[in-house]
Design an enzyme around this catalytic site. Structure first.
Site, PDB file in Angstrom:
ATOM      1  N   ARG A  51       4.223  16.464   8.924  1.00  0.00           N
ATOM      2  CA  ARG A  51       3.592  15.245   9.610  1.00  0.00           C
ATOM      3  C   ARG A  51       2.007  15.477   9.236  1.00  0.00           C
ATOM      4  O   ARG A  51       1.173  14.529   9.185  1.00  0.00           O
ATOM      5  CB  ARG A  51       3.780  15.106  10.829  1.00  0.00           C
ATOM      6  N   TYR A 103      -2.599 -11.623   5.662  1.00  0.00           N
ATOM      7  CA  TYR A 103      -0.763 -11.442   5.762  1.00  0.00           C
ATOM      8  C   TYR A 103      -0.574 -11.703   7.229  1.00  0.00           C
ATOM      9  O   TYR A 103      -0.958 -11.299   8.130  1.00  0.00           O
ATOM     10  CB  TYR A 103      -0.608  -9.874   5.080  1.00  0.00           C
ATOM     11  N   LYS A 200       2.930  -2.866  -2.795  1.00  0.00           N
ATOM     12  CA  LYS A 200       2.872  -3.967  -3.538  1.00  0.00           C
ATOM     13  C   LYS A 200       2.468  -3.214  -5.087  1.00  0.00           C
ATOM     14  O   LYS A 200       3.025  -2.422  -5.519  1.00  0.00           O
ATOM     15  CB  LYS A 200       1.678  -4.813  -2.963  1.00  0.00           C
TER      16      LYS A 200
HETATM   17  C1  LIG Z   1      -2.146  -8.101   2.115  1.00  0.00           C
HETATM   18  C2  LIG Z   1      -0.907  -7.429   2.712  1.00  0.00           C
HETATM   19  N1  LIG Z   1      -1.585  -6.533   3.634  1.00  0.00           N
HETATM   20  C3  LIG Z   1      -0.656  -5.735   4.376  1.00  0.00           C
HETATM   21  C4  LIG Z   1       0.796  -5.886   4.328  1.00  0.00           C
HETATM   22  C5  LIG Z   1       1.750  -4.935   5.409  1.00  0.00           C
HETATM   23  O1  LIG Z   1       2.003  -3.945   4.290  1.00  0.00           O
HETATM   24  P1  LIG Z   1       3.966  -3.518   4.527  1.00  0.00           P
HETATM   25  O2  LIG Z   1       4.629  -4.581   4.305  1.00  0.00           O
HETATM   26  O3  LIG Z   1       3.848  -2.216   3.616  1.00  0.00           O
HETATM   27  O4  LIG Z   1       3.789  -3.076   6.247  1.00  0.00           O
HETATM   28  C6  LIG Z   1       1.358  -6.911   3.715  1.00  0.00           C
HETATM   29  C7  LIG Z   1       2.655  -7.124   3.300  1.00  0.00           C
HETATM   30  O5  LIG Z   1       3.390  -7.954   2.591  1.00  0.00           O
HETATM   31  C8  LIG Z   1       0.315  -7.522   2.572  1.00  0.00           C
HETATM   32  O6  LIG Z   1       0.717  -8.688   1.833  1.00  0.00           O
END
Ligand SMILES: Cc1ncc(COP(=O)(O)O)c(C=O)c1O
Length: 386
Positions: A51, A103, A200
């Protein structure tokens, strides 16, 4: 000897990944061990407990830091875990200024997790940076933005917002998930921290959920290192390996995502059933000049305002065969989704409408399939709307 280069093509393959000292393995070993032997009590060789630190994770963190041009990188179990860990640098009573088009899960963290802890966020459309100055108050401790925004692909001027934040001694965090370091390097533009959902483009194969933070601010880096260990939202070594493997092709992938997305965006502007194409690489995009200034290209994401309402959008999405109807983005495969029903459903309808996320908005993540196959698929979707 570490490979030195300024090229992201080279860094993506080599940064943080010297041949393993035990066996000279060229590819990074997956060190699954949760704990590490100590020669004497309190004298670990390098790592103690996974961790707190792990060799596979360390390689990923070094590679991410190199790609973003930062001094320290930190990997997390998801983008949301990265966000939440960073938000733990705040205390009750603190205030955050955040871009108005983030998001849905990021909005939910600010609105449903931080607000009950008395950490209040003001959301502003940062296309006019003076709104950022106006929103900053005595209790503001953090400025947060996402650019290109999700799902409307608006751009915010990182350099201008960073200057405003710096003048008030506030850290600026930029969520760089949509652009990736290949297209945009926020730390060079004055941001304090870069955040990623590595789920992503960074991983790029839709088989890992992960997150990252990168900074060159040593004090903040120390605090993040403490919180990463104390909170413990860390990724498994296996996931770190997969992200490292995906990262090696990030620059090559991004070039192809951009090439296909630019072509599809251009063709979509000529279609009758498409009211608006949001793609920052198009000369008609309101933030195109800023795209040319702060990004290397317009990216791999396109949003479309279709003619009609939810029913027409449903018919369009249901007819697609090469694009998969699914949340997420940035993988080798093309994805399509309906933000109001899917990714952004956690944002109240009135807030969605206020920022411009209509019920006829569709978001495309353009993958690496043949561009003509992608185009034929979109045409089939448009025909199904009639
Ligand atoms: C621009 C953006 N930031 C943050 C996140 C959150 O990431 P995670 O789904 O890996 O927790 C996403 C998820 O779609 C995203 O598109």
């Amino acid at each position: 000897m570490a490979v030195r280069s300024r090229s992201l093509d080279t860094l993506a393959i080599h940064a943080g990944q010297e041949p393993d000292p035990s066996h000279a393995a060229v590819m990074q070993p997956i060190v699954l061990s949760s704990t590490f032997a100590q020669a004497e009590p309190g004298k670990p060789k390098r790592f103690e407990y996974s961790r707190s630190g792990n060799p596979t994770r360390e390689a990923l963190e070094a590679c991410l830091a190199a790609l973003e041009g930062g001094r320290r990188g930190f990997a997390f179990a998801s983008g949301s875990a990265a966000t939440l860990t960073l938000l733990h640098t705040l205390s009750p009573g603190d205030h955050v200024v955040c871009g108005d088009d983030v998001y849905g899960g990021t909005f939910r963290l600010f609105d449903k997790v931080m607000k009950p802890m008395n950490i209040i966020t003001t959301f502003v459309d940062m296309r006019d940076p003076s709104r950022v100055s106006a929103a900053i108050g005595d209790k503001t401790r953090l400025v947060w933005l996402e650019t290109p925004t999700n799902p409307l692909l608006k751009l915010f001027d990182i350099e201008k917002v960073a200057a405003i934040a710096k003048a008030r001694s506030l850290p600026l965090v930029v969520d760089n998930t949509f652009a990736s370091p290949v297209l945009q390097r926020p730390l060079e533009l004055g941001a304090t921290v870069v955040m990623h959902s590595t789920t992503k483009y960074i991983n790029g194969h839709s088989d890992v959920v992960g997150g990252a933070l990168v900074t060159s601010d040593d004090a903040l880096g120390e605090r993040i290192a403490f919180l990463q260990n104390a909170i413990g939202a860390v990724p498994s070594p296996m996931d770190c390996y997969l992200v490292l493997r995906g990262l090696k092709t990030l620059p090559v992938r991004m070039r192809q995502h951009v090439k296909s997305a630019s072509e599809l965006a251009r063709r979509l502007t000529e279609e009758k059933q498409v009211r608006v194409v949001h793609y920052p690489g198009l000369a008609s995009h309101p933030d195109h000049a800023l795209c040319q200034k702060q990004m290397a290209a317009g990216g791999g994401m396109i949003s479309l305002e279709l003619e009609g309402g939810v029913d027409e959008s449903r018919r369009f999405l249901s007819a697609l065969r090469v694009f998969t109807l699914a949340e997420s983005l940035g993988g080798v495969e093309s994805l399509a989704e309906h933000p109001a029903i899917m990714t952004h459903a956690s944002i109240p309808p009135e807030v969605r409408r206020a920022v411009g996320i209509s019920d006829s908005l569709v978001r495309l993540s353009v993958g690496l399939e043949d561009v003509e196959d992608l185009w034929n698929d979109l045409k089939t979707g448009l025909e199904a709307m009639r």
